[in-house]
Design an enzyme around this catalytic site. Sequence first.
Site, mmCIF file in Angstrom:
data_model
loop_
_atom_site.group_PDB
_atom_site.id
_atom_site.type_symbol
_atom_site.label_atom_id
_atom_site.label_comp_id
_atom_site.label_asym_id
_atom_site.label_seq_id
_atom_site.Cartn_x
_atom_site.Cartn_y
_atom_site.Cartn_z
ATOM 1 N N HIS A 169 0.848 -1.199 0.000
ATOM 2 C CA HIS A 169 0.000 0.000 0.000
ATOM 3 C C HIS A 169 0.875 1.238 0.000
ATOM 4 O O HIS A 169 1.889 1.277 0.693
ATOM 5 C CB HIS A 169 -0.874 0.035 1.265
ATOM 6 C CG HIS A 169 -1.928 -1.021 1.294
ATOM 7 N ND1 HIS A 169 -3.130 -0.882 0.661
ATOM 8 C CD2 HIS A 169 -1.934 -2.240 1.864
ATOM 9 C CE1 HIS A 169 -3.851 -1.984 0.850
ATOM 10 N NE2 HIS A 169 -3.143 -2.818 1.569
ATOM 11 N N TYR A 217 -8.994 4.323 7.895
ATOM 12 C CA TYR A 217 -9.335 4.684 9.274
ATOM 13 C C TYR A 217 -10.472 5.698 9.218
ATOM 14 O O TYR A 217 -10.407 6.643 8.426
ATOM 15 C CB TYR A 217 -8.155 5.355 9.974
ATOM 16 C CG TYR A 217 -6.930 4.493 10.176
ATOM 17 C CD1 TYR A 217 -6.745 3.797 11.363
ATOM 18 C CD2 TYR A 217 -5.927 4.391 9.203
ATOM 19 C CE1 TYR A 217 -5.599 3.028 11.578
ATOM 20 C CE2 TYR A 217 -4.788 3.624 9.406
ATOM 21 C CZ TYR A 217 -4.632 2.940 10.591
ATOM 22 O OH TYR A 217 -3.505 2.184 10.805
ATOM 23 N N PRO A 230 -3.465 -0.006 19.029
ATOM 24 C CA PRO A 230 -3.208 -0.455 17.658
ATOM 25 C C PRO A 230 -3.470 0.599 16.573
ATOM 26 O O PRO A 230 -3.232 0.336 15.394
ATOM 27 C CB PRO A 230 -4.146 -1.655 17.489
ATOM 28 C CG PRO A 230 -5.187 -1.493 18.535
ATOM 29 C CD PRO A 230 -4.571 -0.730 19.658
ATOM 30 N N LYS A 254 1.649 -0.124 15.167
ATOM 31 C CA LYS A 254 3.070 -0.058 15.510
ATOM 32 C C LYS A 254 3.595 -1.215 16.363
ATOM 33 O O LYS A 254 4.812 -1.442 16.418
ATOM 34 C CB LYS A 254 3.359 1.247 16.279
ATOM 35 C CG LYS A 254 3.257 2.494 15.418
ATOM 36 C CD LYS A 254 4.475 2.636 14.543
ATOM 37 C CE LYS A 254 4.341 3.657 13.443
ATOM 38 N NZ LYS A 254 4.185 3.113 12.115
ATOM 39 N N TYR A 314 4.088 7.492 10.302
ATOM 40 C CA TYR A 314 3.229 6.327 10.068
ATOM 41 C C TYR A 314 4.031 5.203 9.392
ATOM 42 O O TYR A 314 3.877 4.028 9.731
ATOM 43 C CB TYR A 314 2.009 6.725 9.213
ATOM 44 C CG TYR A 314 1.010 5.599 9.060
ATOM 45 C CD1 TYR A 314 0.212 5.211 10.137
ATOM 46 C CD2 TYR A 314 0.889 4.911 7.858
ATOM 47 C CE1 TYR A 314 -0.681 4.162 10.012
ATOM 48 C CE2 TYR A 314 -0.007 3.860 7.727
ATOM 49 C CZ TYR A 314 -0.789 3.491 8.804
ATOM 50 O OH TYR A 314 -1.667 2.439 8.681
HETATM 51 P P1 RFL Z 1 3.312 -11.583 21.909
HETATM 52 O O1 RFL Z 1 2.836 -11.720 20.510
HETATM 53 O O2 RFL Z 1 2.343 -11.244 22.958
HETATM 54 O O3 RFL Z 1 4.072 -12.925 22.270
HETATM 55 C C1 RFL Z 1 4.488 -13.207 23.586
HETATM 56 C C2 RFL Z 1 4.539 -14.704 23.749
HETATM 57 O O4 RFL Z 1 4.994 -15.020 25.076
HETATM 58 C C3 RFL Z 1 4.198 -16.065 25.600
HETATM 59 N N1 RFL Z 1 4.255 -15.998 27.067
HETATM 60 C C4 RFL Z 1 5.027 -16.810 27.810
HETATM 61 N N2 RFL Z 1 5.866 -17.785 27.483
HETATM 62 C C5 RFL Z 1 6.509 -18.434 28.493
HETATM 63 N N3 RFL Z 1 6.305 -18.145 29.817
HETATM 64 C C6 RFL Z 1 5.469 -17.160 30.184
HETATM 65 N N4 RFL Z 1 5.283 -16.879 31.470
HETATM 66 C C7 RFL Z 1 4.791 -16.445 29.163
HETATM 67 N N5 RFL Z 1 3.885 -15.429 29.170
HETATM 68 C C8 RFL Z 1 3.589 -15.185 27.897
HETATM 69 C C9 RFL Z 1 2.827 -15.809 25.030
HETATM 70 O O5 RFL Z 1 2.031 -16.988 25.026
HETATM 71 C C10 RFL Z 1 3.171 -15.335 23.631
HETATM 72 O O6 RFL Z 1 3.214 -16.396 22.693
HETATM 73 O O7 RFL Z 1 4.476 -10.467 22.018
HETATM 74 P P2 RFL Z 1 5.603 -10.081 20.941
HETATM 75 O O8 RFL Z 1 6.300 -11.275 20.404
HETATM 76 O O9 RFL Z 1 6.376 -8.999 21.607
HETATM 77 O O10 RFL Z 1 4.807 -9.448 19.696
HETATM 78 C C11 RFL Z 1 4.094 -8.253 19.826
HETATM 79 C C12 RFL Z 1 2.869 -8.246 18.895
HETATM 80 O O11 RFL Z 1 2.136 -9.433 19.072
HETATM 81 C C13 RFL Z 1 1.950 -7.028 19.145
HETATM 82 O O12 RFL Z 1 2.716 -5.872 19.395
HETATM 83 C C14 RFL Z 1 1.029 -6.729 17.950
HETATM 84 O O13 RFL Z 1 0.137 -7.780 17.726
HETATM 85 C C15 RFL Z 1 0.244 -5.434 18.177
HETATM 86 N N6 RFL Z 1 -0.724 -5.149 17.095
HETATM 87 C C16 RFL Z 1 -0.321 -4.600 15.892
HETATM 88 N N7 RFL Z 1 0.985 -4.357 15.653
HETATM 89 C C17 RFL Z 1 1.397 -3.886 14.443
HETATM 90 O O14 RFL Z 1 2.604 -3.640 14.265
HETATM 91 N N8 RFL Z 1 0.516 -3.658 13.400
HETATM 92 C C18 RFL Z 1 -0.810 -3.886 13.552
HETATM 93 O O15 RFL Z 1 -1.546 -3.728 12.576
HETATM 94 C C19 RFL Z 1 -1.280 -4.346 14.835
HETATM 95 N N9 RFL Z 1 -2.580 -4.590 15.034
HETATM 96 C C20 RFL Z 1 -2.090 -5.403 17.290
HETATM 97 C C21 RFL Z 1 -3.005 -5.111 16.224
HETATM 98 C C22 RFL Z 1 -2.569 -5.954 18.475
HETATM 99 C C23 RFL Z 1 -3.930 -6.185 18.623
HETATM 100 N N10 RFL Z 1 -4.352 -6.766 19.843
HETATM 101 C C24 RFL Z 1 -5.185 -7.865 19.937
HETATM 102 C C25 RFL Z 1 -3.707 -6.340 21.074
HETATM 103 C C26 RFL Z 1 -4.356 -5.331 16.365
HETATM 104 C C27 RFL Z 1 -4.827 -5.842 17.573
HETATM 105 C C28 RFL Z 1 -6.309 -6.010 17.686
HETATM 106 C C1 PHB Z 2 -5.003 -4.825 11.042
HETATM 107 O O1 PHB Z 2 -5.088 -5.087 9.834
HETATM 108 O O2 PHB Z 2 -5.221 -5.682 11.909
HETATM 109 C C2 PHB Z 2 -4.673 -3.443 11.465
HETATM 110 C C3 PHB Z 2 -4.407 -2.464 10.508
HETATM 111 C C4 PHB Z 2 -4.081 -1.173 10.913
HETATM 112 C C5 PHB Z 2 -4.012 -0.886 12.268
HETATM 113 C C6 PHB Z 2 -4.280 -1.854 13.216
HETATM 114 C C7 PHB Z 2 -4.618 -3.145 12.814
HETATM 115 O O3 PHB Z 2 -3.717 0.383 12.670
#
Ligand code: RFL
Ligand code: PHB
Length: 390
Positions: free
Chosen positions: A72, A200, A292, A296, A384
């Site tokens: 994109h 958005y 989110p 980032k 961004y």
């Molecule tokens: P994670 O993915 O939470 O992984 C951590 C892992 O550690 C395990 N764990 C343990 N393992 C052993 N012993 C313990 N005591 C433990 N406690 C926990 C867990 O089971 C897990 O497998 O962290 P990590 O690797 O730092 O990754 C971070 C990302 O997952 C997170 O920042 C993103 O998903 C955030 N996020 C987004 N980020 C983006 O860059 N672009 C996006 O578009 C975006 N959209 C989002 C998002 C997060 C969302 N939610 C649900 C919070 C959209 C949503 C809705």
């Molecule tokens: C997603 O596709 O899950 C998504 C995209 C943009 C955002 C957050 C989540 O800012």
Amino acid sequence: MRTQIAIIGGGPAGLMLSHILHLEGIHSIVLEKHSRAHVLRRIRAGVLEAGSVALLRDVGLGKRMDEEGHPHDGAYIVWKGERKILIDTAKYTGKQMLAYGQTAITEDLYSARDAADGIVVDEAANVALHDLTTDAPFVTFDKNRDTEQIDCDYVIGCDGFHGVSRRCIPRSVLKTYNKSYPFGWLGVMSETRPLPDIVYANSERGFALASQRSERLSRYYIQCPLDHDVEEWPDDLFWQELKARFPGDIADAMETGPTIEKSIAPLRSFVAEPMRYGRLFLAGDAAHIVPPTGAKGLNLAFSDVYYLSRGLIRHYKQHDDTYLDSYSDTALRRVWGAARLSWYLTRLLHLFPDDNPFDQRTREDELDYVARSENAMATLAEQYVGLPYE
Ligand code: RFL
Ligand code: PHB
């Protein structure tokens, strides 16, 4: 057991670190609390910055991403039910974003670790970190009713916001910054044709976002009260509310259908400093959470891992700890930049419960200003798309 690097958490940060270290001949063991199936079921991020895309290609994980990801030139913001701007990252920074899901990235990382016979222990219970300020740290955990011990040189906490690693840092050392928001995001996945763009929406009914995973997989979000349950959002109501938050032409272009996943996530900003304590380093969500709205979180997890892997590689190859010692400061500069942008976009695009009409009008005025001012747009686009790695 003995390894050079014990990594707690098998999410994107932990697996990526383990993969990069392997490419440099450095041994690691990953301990993951949940089953692999559980980790792969989680639906989260969807948009990658140019820096994350470059990193994934550099470490040999670009093939499927380049085939299946959707580039994109930026993302759209719509408001007042009719106004529309493109955060034109391609024009202002020369860089694109890529829609490629975290689930797919996690699959790719697990495949790479499997292909290299990497050790990822799943369902590791009661993980505990010991002797972090000595030269001989170790980690214990329970698996199949046995207690195991891993001796190592360093422990890396990649265990997300609710993990154990950060809690091993004494309160006298760790400073935390917290902000919670008075709403959540209801996220929906549906096997429908997505809009061609990431959009958005700021509206008087609240925030909404249209995103995508593939040609036939759409990802949508709407702002909802924190105390809502997914049961309160049957599909019909969800589609109706989603469409009501977008301008008519965009709403009309949305293909609706049965949803295959629905969940509600709270929004939070959190930063912990420093990201090091003795021989423990934190990376990713273990050290910081952003709402989110700026996409980032995953991108920050990858920049942390980039800086940390650089420090560990320099340590083992050249016996030089300069990068390891500067890791926390370097990583935190990028973290705070993203924390600020995510907070700014959250404030700009959501409806806050105690807002009055003045607040909404100033928000609309700010969007009008970004639409009119090349300087404002350039600033937004630069942030961004993600600041370059140092
Ligand atoms: P994670 O993915 O939470 O992984 C951590 C892992 O550690 C395990 N764990 C343990 N393992 C052993 N012993 C313990 N005591 C433990 N406690 C926990 C867990 O089971 C897990 O497998 O962290 P990590 O690797 O730092 O990754 C971070 C990302 O997952 C997170 O920042 C993103 O998903 C955030 N996020 C987004 N980020 C983006 O860059 N672009 C996006 O578009 C975006 N959209 C989002 C998002 C997060 C969302 N939610 C649900 C919070 C959209 C949503 C809705
Ligand atoms: C997603 O596709 O899950 C998504 C995209 C943009 C955002 C957050 C989540 O800012």
